[in-house]
Structures are given as C-alpha cells and as structure tokens.
Design an enzyme around this catalytic site. Structure first.
Site, PDB file in Angstrom:
ATOM      1  N   SER A 213    -112.977 -20.164 -10.385  1.00  8.93           N
ATOM      2  CA  SER A 213    -113.029 -18.813 -10.390  1.00  8.93           C
ATOM      3  C   SER A 213    -112.228 -17.858  -9.196  1.00  8.93           C
ATOM      4  CB  SER A 213    -114.489 -18.202 -10.432  1.00  8.93           C
ATOM      5  OG  SER A 213    -114.668 -16.857 -10.610  1.00  8.93           O
ATOM      6  N   ASP A 381    -114.598 -15.070 -21.528  1.00 10.02           N
ATOM      7  CA  ASP A 381    -115.641 -16.071 -21.368  1.00 10.02           C
ATOM      8  C   ASP A 381    -116.849 -15.296 -20.562  1.00 10.02           C
ATOM      9  OD1 ASP A 381    -114.846 -15.137 -18.533  1.00 10.02           O
ATOM     10  OD2 ASP A 381    -114.150 -17.190 -17.632  1.00 10.02           O
ATOM     11  N   HIS A 413    -118.101 -18.117 -18.340  1.00  7.96           N
ATOM     12  CA  HIS A 413    -117.634 -17.966 -16.953  1.00  7.96           C
ATOM     13  C   HIS A 413    -118.765 -18.821 -16.072  1.00  7.96           C
ATOM     14  CE1 HIS A 413    -114.658 -16.692 -14.094  1.00  7.96           C
ATOM     15  NE2 HIS A 413    -115.684 -16.548 -13.240  1.00  7.96           N
TER      16      HIS A 413
END
Ligand SMILES: *[C@@H]1O[C@H](CO)[C@@H](O)[C@H](O)[C@H]1NC(C)=O
Ligand SMILES: *[C@@H]1O[C@H](CO)[C@@H](O)[C@H](O)[C@H]1NC(C)=O
Length: 438
Positions: A213, A381, A413
């Site tokens: 991320s 996501d 995610h």
C-alpha cells in the site's frame, strides 16, 4: 501442533519448486526458524518489509516551545518521549484524542516547500529495522503484516537476520524532485544502510524489497529518488509491490478522505469526520489525488451547484471550497510538471486485488461537505481504482527491468495479505524470488 491447511498447500507448492526449496519443508513443518549456520536458509534472499500507512508507531516529545490550544495537552511537556501513535485505544481511554490531533498535525512552510511538525513537537518513528515492531491494532491483528510475517518465519525467515522492517512517518510522502524533505532524506539513508546491512550479513545476497500500500509507493520512490541504478543492481534482487498506491495515476479515495475525513488512523471513539482537521494537515492527505490523464471524463465530486473533475483547476477549487485554501499551494507544487527522474531498474512484481466496489464519484448534493456523500462505485480493490492499477502497470512496463503483474479477483485492499488464499499467492511470488533461482 498439526500442520495448518495453509502450510500443507505451501508444502505442495514447494515440491513443485527447485530442490533448493524443498529443503525448507522440514524447517517449515517444525515451525522452528532455521538458523543461518545450519545451511537450511542459506539460500534465502533477505526481505525488507515496508508496511502500509497506519503501521508505523510514532513517538513525540514536547518542548518548551509547545503552546497547547487546550492546556491539559501540555501535560507531557519536558517529560521526554511518549507514544503518540502507538496505542490508539489508549488515546480514547485517556481522553487524549484532541491532544493527539494537535500533536500529530503538520504545518506547511511555503518558503521552504516543506512540511514541519506542529511547533514545539518533535517526533520519531519507532523500531526502524525490525519486522516485529509495526503498529498493532488489537481489533485487526492481521493488519501491518500480522499474517505475512509469521508465515515467512515458518519458512525460515528470522527477524534481524534475514527479515527486516522499514517503518516511516506516515504523515509525509517522499518528496518530488527538487523538494526538500529532511525527514525523507534521513529515512532513505536509513533504508540504504538497512539494505546494505541485510546483504552483508547474508553473504552478499541481494535483498527483496517488499512494500504494501503506502509502503509500496514509498519503496518504489526510494529506488527512483535515492538509489543509483548501479546500487539497485548490486543490492536489490526484486521489488514486490502489494496494492501499491499509484503515485502518478492517483485514485479517487484520497479526495473523499480529504473532503470527508479518512479512516486510515483507526482511533476508537473518533470518526473520520472528527479526525479530519488533523488529516487535512498531512502531506499524505494531498497525495494520490486522481490524475486528469487517467480520470478524464467523469466528474470526481458532484454538487448541485457545480462538478469537480480531476483537472488541476477543479481540484484546487475543491480544496478551497471545502475550507482548505491552505492546501492549494502545496497541492499545486506537487502537481506541476516534473523533470524526468531516474527509474527503478530492478525486476518488479505487482499484486493487486480487483472485483471490489471502489469509490469513483462522490455526490455532496447540497454542497454540505460535512454530510456523508452518495458514492458511485466502480471496479478496483475497494481503495485503488482499476483504471489506476492499469495506468500503473503501463508506467512500469515502459521502464527497463522485467515486470509481472497479478490481479487477484475478490481480494480487497484490506484483505489481500490477510485472507489465506491471497496471502498464499503472494508468498508463492516471494518464494520464487527469495530462493536462488536466477
Ligand atoms: C492500550 O491501551 C488500552 C487502554 O488504555 C489498554 O487497556 C491496553 O492494555 C493497551 N495495550 C497495550 C498493548 O499497551
Ligand atoms: C454533474 O455531473 C453529473 C454526472 O456526470 C451530471 O448529471 C450533472 O448534470 C453535472 N452537473 C453540473 C452542475 O454540471
């Protein structure tokens, strides 16, 4: 203890891999980390983990210069370092949330084009170097590599020997070319040393840099901004990116986070809206706004009075219209046309989830930006739009160095490194690179 289904699958997978990897099977099923001295993991390339945005613990120290806006917030003045973003439950329990918000805040210095701490507040990131010292959230133990790390350890990785961590100041983002950042200059020097150290204690093995991320973006920017190509080739075996925040394509969620507040820092009793004044001071809050080159047609924010597209002018107007005129200048400077920068030349694997509803447009019909928006969703996501992932893929394909991209349908995610099936897929990719199959 019985072997988990996960490990059984991994064991099968290992049988398909070269002989060198099969040596891990006993180590893995004994759940005992292999030592460097017994040869089992002599083949493993060291891994440096760069975690997601909420995963770095921050400490603060209040100096005499600190002028709290609420007197009790000065209680720790002159008393040394204390956990500021360390135990979120404790912030609520001690009624410290308003103090936390002030002491976490950044202040933009337009003359230097640099973000500073709130006056009188010093901060530092804890546990640099370790893979075991990331922020923990008791409600979400799987966040911040909570499941990836133990699996790597079962495969023979050992913290401080072959496995390392590189937390960073989540409030800031790597500078654009020409922008000063004392915080990131220091962080990049630390990361350079950590990687050189990891290599030197593993018989000069190259390192796998693994970013998740925001950490994926940080890892990539590190290579672009701070790692000469010869150094990259000498020290980096592979860059593994899981759900990296796409820097140039941007995505829509940061706009919603800026307008309505972000839930990235999960503080019990506090809502994203109540944390919004703090969030809007972060450099990272302005990062990743959607690029007009990728988000070309549909407006990003809709009100009855006017719409805002991803164009620089519309986004600047939006910042002013939501009451954050101060953010216009740093936003504009980050958006301006950048000189070409050096590339990450190492092989890269990128894993993204797709097939989850992801914000694409927000409607604040009455122009009330404190009200919850009506959200239009598209593919992605849950955080990053599919269009952004595809633009990122294209950008990575254009650079030298091999690129492999994997889209996992149904992984979000938040769940990609937590759900057993998708975590397994990521570990497969890591193992292919972590073992000496050149
Ligand atoms: C975090 O703070 C809460 C509330 O004060 C406390 O109950 C808990 O034990 C703390 N957790 C850790 C890991 O220190
Ligand atoms: C804003 O965009 C929506 C959706 O694209 C459109 O229906 C609407 O007419 C636009 N409103 C204004 C004020 O331009």
């Amino acid at each position: 203890m019985a072997t988990s289904p996960f490990l059984r699958v991994l064991s099968l997978l290992l049988l398909l891999l070269p002989a060198s990897l099969q040596a891990y099977l006993p180590a893995a099923s004994n759940r005992r980390p292999a030592s460097n001295h017994h040869g089992v993991d002599d083949e493993l390339h060291p891994i440096v983990l760069v975690p997601g945005g909420s995963c770095s613990d921050l400490e603060a120290r209040l100096t005499e210069a600190y002028r709290p806006s609420i007197p009790r917030c000065g209680a720790m003045k002159g008393k040394g370092w204390f956990g500021l973003w360390h135990n979120a439950s404790d912030l609520a329990a001690r009624d410290y949330v308003p103090c936390f918000m002030e002491q976490m805040s950044l202040v933009y210095d337009p003359d230097a084009n640099e973000y500073r701490n709130f006056p009188g507040v010093e901060t530092r990131v804890l546990n640099f170097g370790s893979s075991t010292g990331f922020h923990s959230n008791p409600l979400h133990p799987e966040w911040c590599f909570g499941q990836l790390r133990p699996e790597l350890e079962r495969l023979g990785y050992v913290d401080g020997e072959t496995l390392f961590g590189a937390p960073y100041d989540l409030r800031r983002v790597p500078p654009i070319p020409g922008q000063p950042s004392r915080v990131y200059s220091r962080y990049f020097r630390q990361l350079t040393s950590l990687i050189e150290h990891a290599s030197s204690i593993t018989k000069k093995k190259k390192v796998i840099l693994f970013g998740h991320s925001q950490g994926g973006m940080v890892a990539l920017e590190f290579l672009r901004a701070a790692a000469p190509q010869a150094w990259q080739r000498k020290y980096i075996k592979h860059l593994v990116l899981v759900s990296p925040l796409p820097a140039s394509a941007g995505f829509v969620l940061p706009v919603m986070g800026f307008v309505s507040g972000s839930g990235l820092l999960d503080v019990p009793t506090a809502t994203p809206l109540s944390l919004r004044p703090m969030w809007r001071t972060f450099e990272s809050a302005l990062f990743g706004f959607p690029s007009p080159a990728v988000f070309t047609t549909k407006p990003v924010v809709i009100t009855r009075r006017r719409n805002y597209t991803a164009s620089a002018r519309d986004m600047e107007d939006l910042l002013a219209d939501v009451g954050a005129g101060d953010a216009v200048e740093p936003f504009r400077r980050r958006r301006r046309r950048l000189p070409p920068r050096s590339a990450a030349v190492v092989p890269v694997t990128c894993v993204n989830g797709v097939g989850t509803d992801t914000p694409e447009q927000m409607a604040y019909w009455e122009g009330d930006f404190d009200a919850a928006p009506e959200v239009v969703y598209g593919d992605g996501d849950g955080t990053i739009n599919l269009a952004s992932m595809l633009a990122f893929d294209e950008e990575m394909t254009r650079r030298p160095g091999q690129y492999k991209t994997i889209k996992l349908r149904g992984a979000s995610h938040g769940s990609l490194l937590a759900a057993e099936w998708s975590l397994k897929r990521v570990i497969q990719e890591v193992l292919i690179e972590a073992t000496n199959r050149v």
